[in-house]
Structure formats: C-alpha cells, structure tokens
Design a protein around this motif. Structure first.
Motif, PDB file in Angstrom:
ATOM      1  N   THR A 132       0.851  -1.183   0.000  1.00 61.34           N
ATOM      2  CA  THR A 132       0.000   0.000   0.000  1.00 61.34           C
ATOM      3  C   THR A 132       0.889   1.235   0.000  1.00 61.34           C
ATOM      4  O   THR A 132       2.104   1.141   0.111  1.00 61.34           O
ATOM      5  N   ILE A 171      10.286  -0.691   2.776  1.00 57.90           N
ATOM      6  CA  ILE A 171       9.758   0.489   2.113  1.00 57.90           C
ATOM      7  C   ILE A 171      10.239   0.536   0.680  1.00 57.90           C
ATOM      8  O   ILE A 171      11.336   0.086   0.355  1.00 57.90           O
ATOM      9  N   VAL A 209       5.702   3.849  -0.755  1.00 54.30           N
ATOM     10  CA  VAL A 209       5.117   2.541  -1.005  1.00 54.30           C
ATOM     11  C   VAL A 209       5.617   1.649   0.127  1.00 54.30           C
ATOM     12  O   VAL A 209       6.814   1.625   0.413  1.00 54.30           O
ATOM     13  N   VAL A 210       4.719   0.957   0.772  1.00 52.09           N
ATOM     14  CA  VAL A 210       5.100   0.148   1.929  1.00 52.09           C
ATOM     15  C   VAL A 210       4.607  -1.278   1.730  1.00 52.09           C
ATOM     16  O   VAL A 210       3.486  -1.497   1.259  1.00 52.09           O
ATOM     17  N   ARG A 211       5.482  -2.219   2.054  1.00 48.09           N
ATOM     18  CA  ARG A 211       5.122  -3.621   1.899  1.00 48.09           C
ATOM     19  C   ARG A 211       5.195  -4.267   3.280  1.00 48.09           C
ATOM     20  O   ARG A 211       6.245  -4.222   3.927  1.00 48.09           O
ATOM     21  N   GLY A 244       1.759   4.618  -7.471  1.00 48.68           N
ATOM     22  CA  GLY A 244       1.730   3.888  -6.203  1.00 48.68           C
ATOM     23  C   GLY A 244       2.483   2.582  -6.339  1.00 48.68           C
ATOM     24  O   GLY A 244       3.670   2.571  -6.642  1.00 48.68           O
ATOM     25  N   THR A 245       1.789   1.482  -6.153  1.00 46.29           N
ATOM     26  CA  THR A 245       2.466   0.192  -6.211  1.00 46.29           C
ATOM     27  C   THR A 245       2.372  -0.440  -7.591  1.00 46.29           C
ATOM     28  O   THR A 245       2.869  -1.528  -7.815  1.00 46.29           O
ATOM     29  N   ILE A 258       6.615  -3.848  -5.199  1.00 43.55           N
ATOM     30  CA  ILE A 258       7.784  -2.978  -5.088  1.00 43.55           C
ATOM     31  C   ILE A 258       8.879  -3.533  -5.991  1.00 43.55           C
ATOM     32  O   ILE A 258       9.229  -4.705  -5.871  1.00 43.55           O
TER      33      ILE A 258
END
Lengths: 660, 149
Positions: free
Chosen positions: A523, A601, A611-613, B68-69, B89
């Motif tokens: 997200t 990140i 963007v973070v996972r 975004g992703t 990512i």
C-alpha cells in the motif's frame, strides 16, 4: 607492507608441505615407521599454522586498508566499520577460497592432534588423504585465484564491499557453513583410508561419527544463519528460495543427516558398511559440487562473485578427479567387504534404512532440480528455470512419509521389532498430536488444503520425540521423583536423539505455519497514516535522513502492534552506498512471541508518501529455533564420553571390543 | 525364503521406491519448469497465454510509469517490446536502460503480468541467461559488451 609477501610465502610453503606430507604418508603406508608417521602428523599441524599466518597477513591488509593489495582495493573501503573490514576478507572469491583452505587445514590439524588414539596406519592414511585435498585446494588458490596480488600503484580509496554483504551475517554465515562443508572432508578422508586399508568395521563408524556430527552441527547452523540473513537482508520476506546456491548447501546436509543415522547402524550392529562408506564419499562430493557451483561462476547469485570462467573448468577438473577417484576406489574395494549383521524388515535398523532411503531420494530430487537446467542449457541451449513449485512438490512429498516414521525409530528395538507394539507405546502421542492438530487446524481453517496434514506432522514429530523420554522415564507410571531420577540417568544419546527430532518438528511446524498463513499487504502510506494488516495495526510514524559511516539512509519509522496490545517501534530503511552507487533496502522486522511483522519500504510517492510492503509471518521463528535445537542436541551428544577425543584409552578399549 | 531371496526382495523394494520417486520427479519437472525467453521469442516460440515464463530484457528508456504500487514498463531486446505490468515494489536496482528479468505470464496478446521482478543486485551481476541469448541472436550489441566487460 611486507606482511603481504610473508603471507603469500607462507601459503606457498603450506602448498609444498602438503605435497611432502602426501609423499611421506604414501611411503609410511608401504613401510610403516614411527618417524614417518610422526612427520605426517606434524605436517598436518604445520600446514594449519602456515595457512593461518597467510590468512592473518591478508586480514591485516584489509583491516589497515592497504589498497596496494588488489583484493583489498576491490572489496574494501577505509570508512567501513572495523567489523566489515574483517569480513571483507572473505566477501570475495579469492578471500573466501583462502578461508575454505584455512578451515580444511584446521580440520587436518584437528585430525592430526585428536586422532592420536587411532591405529597408526589408519591415521596416516587419513592424514595423507586430507593432505592431498589441501594440496589441490591451495594449488587452486595460488594458481587461479591468488589473493595476494599487488597493484603497481596504490589507489587512495577502495571500491567498497558489496553493500548487501555489509552485515553481521557475513561474519557468521560463511565461516559456519564452511566449517560444515569442509568438515565432511574428514569423513571423506576416513572413507578413503578405510577403502585403501580394507579395514572397515564398527570401530571405523565410531571414529567417524563425532566428525560427522561436528560438521553436521556447523552445517545446520550455517544454513539456518544463511536463511535468516537472506530473510532480513534481501527485503523480499522470503526465508528459503530453492536457489541453486542454497540447494548446494542443503544437499550435503541431507546426505550428512543420512550418514549420521547409517553410521549409527554400522557402529551398533556392524551392518550397512558399504552404504555408510558410500555416503561419506557422496556427502563430501556434494560439498565439492556446492563449491564448484558457487565458485565457478556458472550460476549468478549474490554468492557468485564476478569470476573468470577458466577457474570454473579447473574446479570442475578437481571435482571430477576427487569424485571419480573415490568412486573408482570404492567400486574396486567395496566388494571385498563382508556384509554385517542381519535384521528383520521391521526393526530399528530397518527404520534407519527407511530414513536413509528417503533422505537419499530427496537429495536426488534437489540434485535434479539444481543441475537439470544447467545440463539442459549446456547441451541444448534451452534455458529453463526450476523453482519453488518443483521443489515444494517433490521434496515436500518425500518428506511426508519420512516425518511420519521419525517418532517410531527410537521405539523399535534392534534386530526385530513389531509395529503394533511400537504403536501401542506411541498411542498417547498419536492421540495427542491428532487432537492438537485438529484444534489448531479448525481454529485457523482456510478451506481444504494440505496445511492440516503439515500441522499434524509437525506436532507428531515433536510429541513423538518427547514420548520417548516419557516412556523411558516411566512418567505417570511411577512416582514423579523416580521418573525424574530415571530421566536424569538416561544415556546422552537418548536425550540428543529426542531433542534433535523435536527440533526437526519445530522447524516443520514453523515452515508449515508461515507458508500457509503469512500475509502480504502492499500500500502507500503518508507519515501519520495507520492501517490494519491481518491482526496488526501499523502506523507510519515519520521519516528521516540519517547519515551512516559509508552510506546515507532514508529511515522510515513504524509503530506496529497486535490488536489491543502495546506497540513496537521498527525502522525500515533505504540506503545508498556512494562508493558503488548502489541502493539497498533494510527491512524493518519486529517480533511478537514466535511471529514477526516485516516491513520494507519502496519508492517515495507524491508529497511524503511511501510505497510500503508489510508481511505478517506467523510462528516464523520456529523455523530457526528448531534448527538451533537440532544443533544443540548434536552438541550435547558430542559430550558423550565414548566420543570424547581426549579419552583415548576408553575409545581404544571399546574399539577393540567392537572388532572382536 | 532363503537369505539371498530376502536380500533380493529388500533391494527390489528399495529400488522400486527410488524408481517411483524418479518418475515422479520427472513429471514434476515437466509440470513446473518455466522457460527463459527474450521478447522476440514470445512470438517465435509460441508462448501461450498464461504459460509461466521468465522474460529477460532491458527496461526500455522512458517507458516506466508508476502509480503507487502499480508499475507499467516495456521490456525490450532492441527488436521487440513487450508491455509488462507489475503490482508491488520493484528491486532497488530496477532502472530504465538496465537488464531485468520478470517472472509471470502473458495475460493476453498485449500484456505480460509479472509476479516477480528481478534486477541485478551488484554492479558485477549480469543475468547470464539473458546475456547468452542476446549474444547468440545478436541483439542489443552495446549492452552485452558492457555487461560482460
């Protein structure tokens, strides 16, 4: 600095000495005499001292940032923290090879000193074989991968170590792994010596088992450490990738585990001699194959440093020579061995054969999956990749019967046993693990999958292992104080077997849990945002730029909490290493009990967003806890008096008794 | 049964287990192995829709659009371009003009949906499979020289 030349010279001296050792050992084999035996032993110790000197000289150049040394210039940097200046020594092809050789000579010296209780002729042959391995590998180092090469002009600054390797993991993982890999060379040398002399008996198994155990402990820890390192460093949240390089270390582990079990049969019952010798050869051959795969440059991974393809051919040649040589010797001498004790198809021996059968077949599956793409490419040019789906299917399927049988082993008597009787004694464990598995599987139900089977297997192996202790201490049958006394009086090998199997069960449970129940959320978040991720709340606290010694970091801080509990702060970074113009991701990991939350990140998005996972990893720590339990169990068994290297008389007496 | 027959029966049984396993391994291999291709081979080798492959090539300059992703970019071998979409990512060293390997499958004739994106993780790292293919087929000459040099 002159020390570099001294180190180089010491290495050449060790090379020459190993050749002399081989020659004298061969002479002493033909004409046994104390002088020659003594020379061979001392040569084994001296080689280690010389290689240690040479390694120290190389380390000194790295630590003092002596960039006139080509290797230090290419893989070090004056601003690196001191620890990484040390580890940079083996964070490259040449240095890691010297570490390999250092450990090989360390084992050579350990056998020279610790094997004083062996019959002189056997000891001589073991040391001669070990010397021959040393000769070949120092030769390879000096002639194709010399770490002591100088630059004509000294550069002002080094090019730094690959940032991915700038981690405490590099200080631990390679030395442990090499201690395991190379330790099996001792088993190999013992096997070759036994084949040459034709003396293969229960005493042989007794000598080899502690060395096998020692190497197995190191390899177990080395692989586990590598797995944990990959998990936190690579930032993909995976702990095992079935990457060819991982497989290369896993195959000797599988056959080494088989060897531990078959040597037990040979030691106790005099059976499985030929197979045990073969396993000892195969295990070290797989270690050599691993070295070849990693060091030849035929694979590309974080392990294969940029290499020159001609080296690959030389290693392949050495590999072929040692493996083929050993197998030819085996084929020639093995038929002269007499078959040992007989046993019924249901017996402890048979259970250990079952273990060996499945471990060996699993090794074949991993070997095929690892080599087939390389072979196909070499012969047809077709490039395929064989990944996790293949290994999960084949290796997974082979592990199911093996794990089902593990708890039965210790309950079956030698020679002849009955499954019905063993099942009766394991009845409590069977019921208990079924109940536990049903409760847990029902609680976490996600539809019809193989997960409940996996959970059952994990509990079964753990509870089955404990059942052995319960049974032997007569817990619940006699008064607690009597059981406690019985428990304290149990032989060490009962404890270590039980705990090693329990460790295996813990690892299985961890693997099943994290595979089945991990979650991934990707997200974008702004500082201050909070989201829910599968039972955890994750809040993006802030982001800062932080300078490091030889990098700059963008550090994002998160507050993570399981619903309704206190939160943990965790930092996830993106670093940039200017010397190599290379960015890395440092994952933020925080632990709650046995579970972890793992945050990486990604790129910056509009304003201050990221963007973070986020992964949740339920019970993942069990994977590594299990391996540590296995290694500790192995270590405990090594303290058993009968393997104590410093108890020569006892060992000799027992060896005599066994050969009678 | 005599001792010899017993031994033969045991060896026979063990071999049967190993043989079964080997057959099983071979079947698993056919079902799970994925081919490595460069963009021009997607057509010439008749790669089917939804067939798992590894696609290697160069991220085409000025083709990378991220929201975004979600990432859209073109993978090229200087002859053919393939549009790739990836949600996630991308690796630290994912850059335009550099080698990349994407794992996934074509979801229609136009678009490759990636499940995984691999970029090099060291400046010395070269996706060897890709460089070999490029050299064999004479694609993107500049790139392979630099990568091998």
């Amino acid at each position: 600095m002159l020390s570099i030349e001294l180190g180089h010279f010491a290495l050449i001296l060790a090379f020459a000495l190993s050749l002399v050792q081989v020659g004298v050992s061969a002479y002493a084999w033909q004409r046994p005499n104390e002088g020659a035996f003594s020379f061979v032993r001392h040569a084994g110790v001296m080689q280690f001292v010389l290689v240690l000197l040479s390694f120290a000289a190389l380390t000194f150049a790295f630590v003092t940032s002596d960039f006139s040394l080509k290797l230090a210039y290419e893989h070090s940097h004056s601003l690196q923290p001191t620890l990484y200046k040390f580890t940079s020594v083996w964070g490259n092809h040449e240095g890691s090879l010297l570490l390999w050789v250092l450990i090989l000579t360390l084992f050579g010296a350990a056998v020279a000193v610790g094997g004083a209780n062996l019959p002189k002729a056997s000891h001589n042959l073991v040391l001669g074989t070990q010397g021959f391995l040393t000769f070949a590998f120092i030769g390879f180092t000096i002639f194709t991968s010399n770490p002591f090469e100088r630059l004509p002009e000294m550069p002002l600054e080094g090019r730094d170590l690959n940032p991915i390797l700038q981690d405490i993991g590099l200080a631990i993982h390679p030395p442990l792994l090499y201690l395991g890999y190379v330790g099996f060379s001792v088993c190999f040398s013992f096997a070759i010596a036994a084949l040459i002399s034709g003396k293969i008996d229960a005493a042989w198994a007794r000598w080899v088992r502690p060395w096998t155990m020692l190497s197995w402990i190191f390899l177990t820890l080395g692989i586990a450490m590598g797995s944990y390192w990959a998990y936190y460093e690579l930032g993909w949240g995976g702990w095992w990738f079935w990457d060819p390089v991982e497989n290369a270390s896993f195959m000797p582990w599988l056959t080494g585990t088989a060897l531990l079990h078959s040597a037990l049969v040979m030691e106790k019952r005099g059976a499985l001699k030929i197979w045990t010798i073969l396993l000892a050869i195969i295990t070290f051959s797989l270690s050599l194959l691993g070295t070849f795969l990693v060091r030849s440059g035929i694979l590309t991974s974080v392990h294969s440093f940029a290499t020159d393809p001609s080296r690959g051919l030389v290693i392949l040649g050495m590999l072929t020579f040692f493996i083929c040589g050993a197998f030819i010797l085996f084929a020639w001498r093995a038929p002269t061995l007499k078959a040992g004790g007989l046993f019924s198809p249901i017996s402890r021996e048979a259970a250990l054969v079952f273990n060996n059968l499945f471990l060996a077949t699993a090794t074949i599956a991993v070997l095929v999956g690892t080599l087939y793409p390389l072979v196909l490419d070499a012969f047809t040019g077709i490039k395929i990749s064989v990944g996790a789906p293949f290994f999960d299917l084949t290796f997974g399927a082979l592990m199911v019967p093996l794990l089902l049988v593990v708890p039965f082993g210790p309950f079956l008597p030698w020679k002849r046993a009955s499954i019905a009787q063993a099942s009766k004694r394991l009845f409590g464990a069977i019921v208990l693990s079924l109940i536990l598995a049903i409760i847990v599987a029902a609680y976490l139900w996600e539809g019809f999958t193989l997960t409940p089977l996996g959970i059952l297997l994990g509990f079964w192996v753990i509870i089955g292992a404990l059942a052995d202790l319960v049974e032997r201490s007569k817990l619940f049958k006699v008064s607690p104080s009597v059981s406690l006394r019985r428990l304290a009086g149990l032989p060490k090998n009962v404890w270590s077997t039980s705990f090693a199997h329990m460790g295996l069960g813990l690892t299985v449970l961890g693997v099943v849990f994290v595979t089945a129940f991990e979650t991934e959320t990707i997200t974008t978040m702004q500082p201050g945002d909070q989201i829910e991720a599968h039972g955890y709340s994750v809040r993006f606290v802030n982001e800062q730029n932080v300078p490091g010694p030889n990098f700059t970091s963008e550090t994002a801080t998160f507050a993570v909490a399981p619903v309704g509990k206190r939160e943990n702060l965790v930092a996830s970074e993106k670093r940039n290493y200017p010397a190599r113009q290379m960015p890395t991701t440092e994952a933020g990991i925080t632990t709650f009990g046995l579970s972890q939350v793992y945050i990486s990140i990604g790129d910056r998005v509009e304003d201050n967003g990221r963007v973070v996972r986020i992964w949740t990893k339920p019970w993942i720590l069990l994977i590594w806890i299990g391996t540590v339990v296995m290694a500790l169990a192995g270590t405990y068994s090594l303290t058993d008096r009968k393997y104590r290297i410093a108890a020569p008389n006892l060992v000799r007496k027992q060896a005599l008794g066994a050969t009678k | 049964m005599t001792r010899k027959q017993k031994r033969l029966a045991i060896i026979g049984g063990l071999s049967a287990v190993v043989l079964t396993a080997v057959v099983f391994i071979a079947i698993a291999m056919r079902g799970t192995a994925s081919f490595f291709v460069v963009p021009s081979e997607i057509q010439t080798q008749n790669i089917a829709i939804n067939q798992a492959v590894r696609l290697g090539g160069i991220v085409k300059s000025d083709s990378w659009v991220k929201e975004g992703t979600s990432h859209n970019f073109l993978v090229t071998d200087c002859k053919t371009d393939i549009a790739v979409h990836y949600d996630g990512i991308v690796p630290d060293l994912f850059r335009e003009g550099q080698e990349v390997i994407v794992e996934g499958a074509l979801i229609n004739n136009e678009l490759f949906e990636a499940t995984n994106v691999l970029a090099k993780h060291d400046e010395n790292y070269v996706p060897k499979d890709m460089v070999d293919k490029f050299e064999e087929q004479g694609l993107c000459p500049g790139h392979t020289d630099e990568a091998y040099g």
